[in-house]
Design a protein around this motif. Structure first.
Motif, mmCIF file in Angstrom:
data_model
loop_
_atom_site.group_PDB
_atom_site.id
_atom_site.type_symbol
_atom_site.label_atom_id
_atom_site.label_comp_id
_atom_site.label_asym_id
_atom_site.label_seq_id
_atom_site.Cartn_x
_atom_site.Cartn_y
_atom_site.Cartn_z
ATOM 1 N N ASP A 259 0.827 -1.646 0.063
ATOM 2 C CA ASP A 259 0.014 0.132 0.219
ATOM 3 C C ASP A 259 0.526 1.411 0.123
ATOM 4 O OD1 ASP A 259 1.025 -0.380 2.412
ATOM 5 O OD2 ASP A 259 -0.942 -0.231 3.668
ATOM 6 N N PHE A 260 1.880 1.558 -0.660
ATOM 7 C CA PHE A 260 2.755 2.576 -0.499
ATOM 8 C C PHE A 260 2.489 3.380 -1.140
ATOM 9 C CE2 PHE A 260 6.435 4.685 -3.424
ATOM 10 C CZ PHE A 260 6.812 5.519 -2.630
ATOM 11 N N ASN A 299 4.211 -1.165 15.572
ATOM 12 C CA ASN A 299 3.955 -1.707 13.203
ATOM 13 C C ASN A 299 4.991 -0.826 12.958
ATOM 14 O OD1 ASN A 299 4.178 -3.863 14.912
ATOM 15 N ND2 ASN A 299 2.128 -4.330 14.544
ATOM 16 N N THR A 300 5.279 0.632 13.150
ATOM 17 C CA THR A 300 5.038 1.870 12.309
ATOM 18 C C THR A 300 6.648 2.209 12.806
ATOM 19 O OG1 THR A 300 4.213 3.653 13.358
ATOM 20 C CG2 THR A 300 2.488 2.773 12.126
ATOM 21 N N ALA A 301 7.411 3.310 12.543
ATOM 22 C CA ALA A 301 8.442 3.697 12.217
ATOM 23 C C ALA A 301 9.019 4.512 10.855
ATOM 24 C CB ALA A 301 9.690 2.280 11.776
ATOM 25 N N THR A 302 9.711 5.682 11.619
ATOM 26 C CA THR A 302 10.309 7.287 10.727
ATOM 27 C C THR A 302 11.681 6.913 10.295
ATOM 28 O OG1 THR A 302 8.508 8.696 11.265
ATOM 29 C CG2 THR A 302 9.483 9.353 10.282
ATOM 30 N N ALA A 303 12.092 6.876 9.566
ATOM 31 C CA ALA A 303 13.702 7.160 9.385
ATOM 32 C C ALA A 303 13.845 8.122 8.485
ATOM 33 C CB ALA A 303 14.143 5.679 8.300
ATOM 34 N N LYS A 304 14.702 8.811 8.813
ATOM 35 C CA LYS A 304 15.321 10.466 8.725
ATOM 36 C C LYS A 304 16.292 10.630 8.638
ATOM 37 C CE LYS A 304 11.798 13.039 10.414
ATOM 38 N NZ LYS A 304 11.259 14.893 11.470
ATOM 39 N N PHE A 305 17.376 11.177 7.594
ATOM 40 C CA PHE A 305 18.691 10.388 6.730
ATOM 41 C C PHE A 305 18.609 11.940 5.942
ATOM 42 C CE2 PHE A 305 16.240 7.275 5.242
ATOM 43 C CZ PHE A 305 16.787 7.542 3.895
ATOM 44 N N ASN A 323 8.831 6.194 6.009
ATOM 45 C CA ASN A 323 7.640 6.134 6.963
ATOM 46 C C ASN A 323 7.661 4.707 7.087
ATOM 47 O OD1 ASN A 323 7.252 8.794 8.004
ATOM 48 N ND2 ASN A 323 5.948 9.274 6.632
ATOM 49 N N MET A 324 7.603 4.113 7.640
ATOM 50 C CA MET A 324 8.098 2.881 7.130
ATOM 51 C C MET A 324 7.173 1.816 8.254
ATOM 52 S SD MET A 324 11.497 1.858 7.233
ATOM 53 C CE MET A 324 12.231 1.317 6.103
ATOM 54 N N ILE A 333 8.628 0.171 3.031
ATOM 55 C CA ILE A 333 8.406 1.824 3.103
ATOM 56 C C ILE A 333 6.973 2.349 2.923
ATOM 57 C CG2 ILE A 333 8.496 3.862 1.485
ATOM 58 C CD1 ILE A 333 11.704 1.867 1.322
ATOM 59 N N LYS A 334 6.056 3.127 3.526
ATOM 60 C CA LYS A 334 4.629 3.282 3.476
ATOM 61 C C LYS A 334 4.695 4.458 2.488
ATOM 62 C CE LYS A 334 0.799 3.127 3.689
ATOM 63 N NZ LYS A 334 0.057 2.991 5.589
ATOM 64 N N GLN A 335 5.942 5.097 2.664
ATOM 65 C CA GLN A 335 5.870 6.885 2.189
ATOM 66 C C GLN A 335 7.127 7.472 2.067
ATOM 67 O OE1 GLN A 335 3.824 9.889 3.546
ATOM 68 N NE2 GLN A 335 3.543 11.127 2.393
ATOM 69 N N GLU A 336 7.592 7.727 0.784
ATOM 70 C CA GLU A 336 8.909 8.144 1.567
ATOM 71 C C GLU A 336 8.815 9.906 0.485
ATOM 72 O OE1 GLU A 336 11.992 7.457 -1.527
ATOM 73 O OE2 GLU A 336 10.126 6.356 -2.787
ATOM 74 N N ARG A 337 9.675 10.514 1.635
ATOM 75 C CA ARG A 337 9.135 11.769 0.812
ATOM 76 C C ARG A 337 10.865 12.775 0.701
ATOM 77 N NH1 ARG A 337 6.626 11.983 5.840
ATOM 78 N NH2 ARG A 337 7.541 13.520 7.046
ATOM 79 N N ALA A 338 11.281 13.794 -0.052
ATOM 80 C CA ALA A 338 12.547 14.986 0.748
ATOM 81 C C ALA A 338 12.001 15.737 1.072
ATOM 82 C CB ALA A 338 13.002 15.307 -0.957
#
Length: 340
Positions: A259-260, A299-305, A323-324, A333-338
């Motif tokens: 469901d990305f 069961n959700t996570a956020t990765a910033k880098f 957003n994972m 990965i559920k969502q990715e953004r710059a």
């Protein structure tokens, strides 16, 4: 009339969203000097010469769009920014600048759509949010004005139209979208007749190895279980970058949830096919992850880098947020953004 929708990057600032190779950086510096001196024709010649060597260079293409906007060549600028959104859909700035151009010609529905794409790409993009508010105010002004044309005695519509005029500085009543001003109270007295241009934040210094390690966790681990989950998320992100670098598209795409949320709202299948074609069509790709910050909530996570992307044609140093979600025991990965 004044238009306050904000373009991205000052013409005097060369801290652009993308960091090109040394030669291109020198060219960009030269273009900046010409622009500060008001020599737009010479700046355009410099950009075209650079693009003749590297036609895909995003930084130079972005500068070309800005120059064409300054020269009031809106149709050509729209073409440049539209192509940038096609080639780099993860970048919000070209969408924002498209909105500025559309709004300046009264195409507010197109401006709204472009700004919504900018925000979908980067929900924390403040300029796009502000511009979207201005576009909605302009659309409201036109709607209330139309209501009064149909019923001149509509006192409620008159009051609302007056409120919107005070908000956006619209002295024409909104009947002519091509000339009506679209501005916030803070910009009403601004002398510039052209769209306001705002500076992009300068890239942060790259962290040392010690800093990178220290930033892996956004908060102290509450328990060994939470610690392990953060490590698992980080491993998933690093595996995603490794698959991207090796152009292993099957493994790369497997890191995305079913469901990305695709960037343009297209189907997952269409998005995956487009990504496969773009990645496998590159000669060389290297993606590095630095200064990662991981936060986990169930069961959700956020990765910033900081993502360092290098290919044969482009080097980009930018912030990335993933957003994972944990599905079938795997972090995907559920969502990715710059952006941050």
């Amino acid at each position: 009339m004044r238009h306050i929708l904000k373009n991205v990057l000052t013409l005097s600032s060369l801290s652009l969203l993308l960091m090109s190779a040394t030669v291109m950086a020198d060219d960009a510096a030269d273009v900046g000097k010409l622009l500060r001196a008001g020599q737009t024709n010479e700046a355009l010649q410099k950009v075209d010469a650079a693009l003749a060597q590297k036609p895909k260079d995003a930084q130079m293409r972005f500068l070309k769009g800005l120059i064409l906007t300054e020269q009031s060549k809106s149709a050509e600028a729209i073409t440049v920014f539209t192509k940038l959104t096609d080639d780099y859909p993860e970048l919000p700035e070209p969408y924002n600048n498209l909105a500025v151009l559309y709004a300046s010609s009264g195409q507010y529905d197109k401006a709204r759509a472009a700004l919504e794409m900018a925000i979908r790409t980067n929900p924390t993009y403040g300029t796009a949010h502000e511009n979207l508010g201005d576009v909605y105010a302009k659309l409201a002004s036109q709607a209330y004005d139309k209501a009064l044309q149909l019923d001149s005695g509509n006192s409620t519509a008159k009051l609302k139209l007056t409120l919107v005029r005070n908000l956006v500085g619209n002295t024409t009543g909104g009947t002519n979208p091509k000339t009506a001003a679209l501005t916030t109270p803070a910009a009403v007295t601004a002398p510039a007749a052209k769209p306001t241009v705002v500076a992009a934040a300068k890239p942060e210094p790259e962290p040392t190895k010690a800093e990178s390690k220290a930033n892996i966790k956004s908060t102290p681990a509450a328990s060994p279980v939470a610690d392990r989950e953060e490590e698992e998320v980080l491993k998933a992100v690093e595996s995603w970058a490794k698959a991207w670098s090796s152009k292993d598209t099957t493994t790369y795409l497997a890191h995305y949830a079913k469901d990305f949320q695709t960037p343009k709202g297209e189907t997952h299948k269409a998005w995956a096919e487009e990504r496969r074609n773009r990645i496998e069509g590159k000669g060389r790709i290297n993606v590095k992850i630095e200064a990662a910050k991981i936060s986990v909530d169930g069961n959700t996570a956020t990765a910033k880098f900081r993502q360092i992307y290098t290919s044969d044609q482009l080097t980009a140093n930018s912030r990335k947020t993933l957003n994972m979600v944990k599905q079938d025991g795997k972090w995907q990965i559920k969502q990715e953004r710059a952006g941050s």
